[in-house]
Design a protein around this motif. Structure first.
Motif, mmCIF file in Angstrom:
data_model
loop_
_atom_site.group_PDB
_atom_site.id
_atom_site.type_symbol
_atom_site.label_atom_id
_atom_site.label_comp_id
_atom_site.label_asym_id
_atom_site.label_seq_id
_atom_site.Cartn_x
_atom_site.Cartn_y
_atom_site.Cartn_z
ATOM 1 N N LEU A 175 52.573 45.330 38.093
ATOM 2 C CA LEU A 175 51.125 45.269 37.881
ATOM 3 C C LEU A 175 50.383 45.669 39.159
ATOM 4 C CD1 LEU A 175 50.789 42.000 35.763
ATOM 5 C CD2 LEU A 175 50.776 44.368 34.973
ATOM 6 N N GLU A 176 50.861 46.723 39.773
ATOM 7 C CA GLU A 176 50.227 47.207 40.997
ATOM 8 C C GLU A 176 49.378 48.438 40.686
ATOM 9 O OE1 GLU A 176 51.354 48.699 45.535
ATOM 10 O OE2 GLU A 176 52.860 47.747 44.253
ATOM 11 N N VAL A 177 48.151 48.442 41.174
ATOM 12 C CA VAL A 177 47.230 49.560 40.985
ATOM 13 C C VAL A 177 46.913 50.156 42.347
ATOM 14 C CG1 VAL A 177 44.974 50.298 40.131
ATOM 15 C CG2 VAL A 177 46.205 48.457 38.955
ATOM 16 N N ALA A 178 47.129 51.448 42.492
ATOM 17 C CA ALA A 178 46.799 52.146 43.734
ATOM 18 C C ALA A 178 45.591 53.036 43.479
ATOM 19 C CB ALA A 178 47.985 52.975 44.215
ATOM 20 N N ILE A 179 44.543 52.831 44.239
ATOM 21 C CA ILE A 179 43.313 53.614 44.122
ATOM 22 C C ILE A 179 43.217 54.514 45.344
ATOM 23 C CG2 ILE A 179 40.805 53.525 43.928
ATOM 24 C CD1 ILE A 179 41.150 50.639 42.854
ATOM 25 N N VAL A 180 43.243 55.810 45.124
ATOM 26 C CA VAL A 180 43.187 56.767 46.230
ATOM 27 C C VAL A 180 41.746 57.231 46.403
ATOM 28 C CG1 VAL A 180 44.034 58.955 47.137
ATOM 29 C CG2 VAL A 180 45.546 57.503 45.757
ATOM 30 N N GLY A 181 41.183 56.903 47.537
ATOM 31 C CA GLY A 181 39.798 57.254 47.824
ATOM 32 C C GLY A 181 38.934 56.012 47.900
ATOM 33 N N ALA A 182 38.457 55.695 49.089
ATOM 34 C CA ALA A 182 37.661 54.482 49.291
ATOM 35 C C ALA A 182 36.189 54.815 49.454
ATOM 36 C CB ALA A 182 38.176 53.697 50.493
ATOM 37 N N GLY A 183 35.725 55.775 48.644
ATOM 38 C CA GLY A 183 34.293 55.999 48.559
ATOM 39 C C GLY A 183 33.675 54.949 47.654
ATOM 40 N N ALA A 184 32.455 55.206 47.198
ATOM 41 C CA ALA A 184 31.757 54.214 46.380
ATOM 42 C C ALA A 184 32.524 53.889 45.101
ATOM 43 C CB ALA A 184 30.357 54.721 46.048
ATOM 44 N N THR A 185 33.035 54.914 44.413
ATOM 45 C CA THR A 185 33.743 54.674 43.153
ATOM 46 C C THR A 185 35.015 53.873 43.375
ATOM 47 O OG1 THR A 185 32.866 56.692 42.142
ATOM 48 C CG2 THR A 185 34.865 55.775 41.184
ATOM 49 N N GLY A 186 35.805 54.250 44.379
ATOM 50 C CA GLY A 186 37.049 53.537 44.642
ATOM 51 C C GLY A 186 36.824 52.088 45.022
ATOM 52 N N VAL A 187 35.841 51.846 45.871
ATOM 53 C CA VAL A 187 35.542 50.480 46.304
ATOM 54 C C VAL A 187 35.046 49.637 45.130
ATOM 55 C CG1 VAL A 187 33.961 49.092 47.712
ATOM 56 C CG2 VAL A 187 35.123 51.066 48.715
ATOM 57 N N GLU A 188 34.139 50.198 44.346
ATOM 58 C CA GLU A 188 33.610 49.449 43.204
ATOM 59 C C GLU A 188 34.687 49.201 42.160
ATOM 60 O OE1 GLU A 188 28.966 50.399 42.726
ATOM 61 O OE2 GLU A 188 30.244 52.163 42.569
ATOM 62 N N LEU A 189 35.572 50.180 41.946
ATOM 63 C CA LEU A 189 36.657 49.990 40.987
ATOM 64 C C LEU A 189 37.587 48.870 41.443
ATOM 65 C CD1 LEU A 189 38.241 50.815 38.475
ATOM 66 C CD2 LEU A 189 39.387 52.565 39.849
ATOM 67 N N ALA A 190 37.905 48.829 42.725
ATOM 68 C CA ALA A 190 38.776 47.774 43.240
ATOM 69 C C ALA A 190 38.170 46.394 42.991
ATOM 70 C CB ALA A 190 39.019 47.990 44.736
ATOM 71 N N ALA A 191 36.879 46.254 43.264
ATOM 72 C CA ALA A 191 36.216 44.961 43.066
ATOM 73 C C ALA A 191 36.150 44.597 41.584
ATOM 74 C CB ALA A 191 34.817 45.006 43.667
ATOM 75 N N GLU A 192 35.841 45.580 40.728
ATOM 76 C CA GLU A 192 35.766 45.314 39.291
ATOM 77 C C GLU A 192 37.132 44.917 38.734
ATOM 78 O OE1 GLU A 192 33.311 45.153 37.190
ATOM 79 O OE2 GLU A 192 31.641 45.932 38.364
ATOM 80 N N LEU A 193 38.190 45.593 39.180
ATOM 81 C CA LEU A 193 39.533 45.262 38.702
ATOM 82 C C LEU A 193 39.939 43.858 39.124
ATOM 83 C CD1 LEU A 193 41.488 48.599 39.289
ATOM 84 C CD2 LEU A 193 40.812 47.597 37.105
ATOM 85 N N HIS A 194 39.561 43.475 40.321
ATOM 86 C CA HIS A 194 39.852 42.108 40.777
ATOM 87 C C HIS A 194 39.245 41.090 39.816
ATOM 88 C CE1 HIS A 194 40.394 38.762 43.636
ATOM 89 N NE2 HIS A 194 39.192 38.375 43.232
ATOM 90 N N ASN A 195 38.013 41.335 39.407
ATOM 91 C CA ASN A 195 37.326 40.384 38.523
ATOM 92 C C ASN A 195 37.864 40.425 37.096
ATOM 93 O OD1 ASN A 195 35.634 39.553 40.622
ATOM 94 N ND2 ASN A 195 34.123 41.145 40.176
ATOM 95 N N THR A 196 38.042 41.632 36.546
ATOM 96 C CA THR A 196 38.423 41.727 35.133
ATOM 97 C C THR A 196 39.854 41.262 34.886
ATOM 98 O OG1 THR A 196 38.983 44.073 35.439
ATOM 99 C CG2 THR A 196 36.799 43.565 34.593
ATOM 100 N N THR A 197 40.767 41.498 35.817
ATOM 101 C CA THR A 197 42.135 41.017 35.612
ATOM 102 C C THR A 197 42.167 39.494 35.584
ATOM 103 O OG1 THR A 197 42.523 41.256 38.006
ATOM 104 C CG2 THR A 197 43.289 43.039 36.571
ATOM 105 N N ARG A 198 41.322 38.867 36.350
ATOM 106 C CA ARG A 198 41.253 37.406 36.338
ATOM 107 C C ARG A 198 40.587 36.888 35.064
ATOM 108 N NH1 ARG A 198 42.530 39.259 40.705
ATOM 109 N NH2 ARG A 198 43.518 38.071 42.378
#
Length: 245
Positions: A175-198
């Protein structure tokens, strides 16, 4: 010959934010007054604002509530919408050709068509650059379109359901997700995934411990996240993201 055939014909290819806004404004200013014929061409039926794709990917937003039907927008703002993907341009004849539209069952709904233009605007936008890295195109999911965002969400949801119902213990990295690119989309996706998986775990996926089993990695070639923003802001966001670990 209809009156429309005498009007200056402006074709806009691409219904993203730029193309849709241009078609809308030209329709309101020229199309409404019959000073020009405005046609928007896009390969999808609806528009979703691209900065929202990370929310669709994470499953935190219902796309049906935020998408805009091109054909409705065209009716409201005095331009025409034509569904299809442009695959030919004859500059000498001033013509564009768009592919047939095929449904989910492989049946042709709309045949191949050719449209003459007086002015052509290409507003097809940009796509993710994989820099020719071997395997990147085949084994990753870009986040350029609504379809790609929904594909990622299905993939994530299925991975969580598989982990919940399998008899054997979870494998490392399952269950590992790798997001390549830490621009606005990558950062927001990481935060959203943290919340939705929980949230998903709280709604019955009790065999999954998000803190233990779900790992989200944000990969950036530069020396900081959000490289387009001031360093002070990047640092502040970095601090907040690390709190989610």
């Amino acid at each position: 010959m209809s009156e429309e055939n005498h009007l200056h014909h402006i074709i806009i290819v691409g219904g993203g934010a730029g193309g849709l806004e241009l078609a809308t404004k030209l329709g309101d200013s020229l199309g409404k007054k019959q000073k020009a014929l405005i046609t928007l061409i896009d390969c999808t039926r609806t528009h979703v604002w691209k900065p929202l794709l990370h929310e669709i990917a994470a499953g935190s937003m219902d796309p049906d509530r935020h998408e805009l039907e091109y054909i409705a927008q065209a009716h409201w703002h005095h331009f025409r919408f034509r569904l299809g993907r442009m695959d030919g341009l004859d500059r000498a004849k001033r013509e564009v050709t768009i592919t047939p539209y095929i449904d989910e069952d492989g049946r042709e709904v709309i045949p191949r068509r050719t449209f003459k233009y007086d002015t052509l605007v290409m507003a097809v936008g940009s796509t993710t650059n994989d820099f020719g890295i071997k395997g990147a195109r085949e084994y990753s999911i870009a986040l350029d379109t609504q379809e790609q965002a929904q594909k990622f969400h299905r993939y994530l949801h299925n991975a969580l359901l598989r982990a919940q119902t399998q008899a054997e213990p979870l494998k490392p990295g399952q269950l590992e997700v790798a997001i390549v690119g830490a621009g606005a989309t990558g950062v927001e996706l990481a935060a959203e995934l943290h919340n939705t998986t929980r949230e998903l775990a709280a709604y019955g996926l009790d065999k999954i411990d998000p803190d233990r089993d779900v790992k989200i990695s944000l990969i950036e070639a530069g020396d900081r996240i959000l490289p387009a923003l001031p360093p002070k802001m990047s640092l502040a966001v970095d601090v907040e993201l690390r709190k989610l670990r």
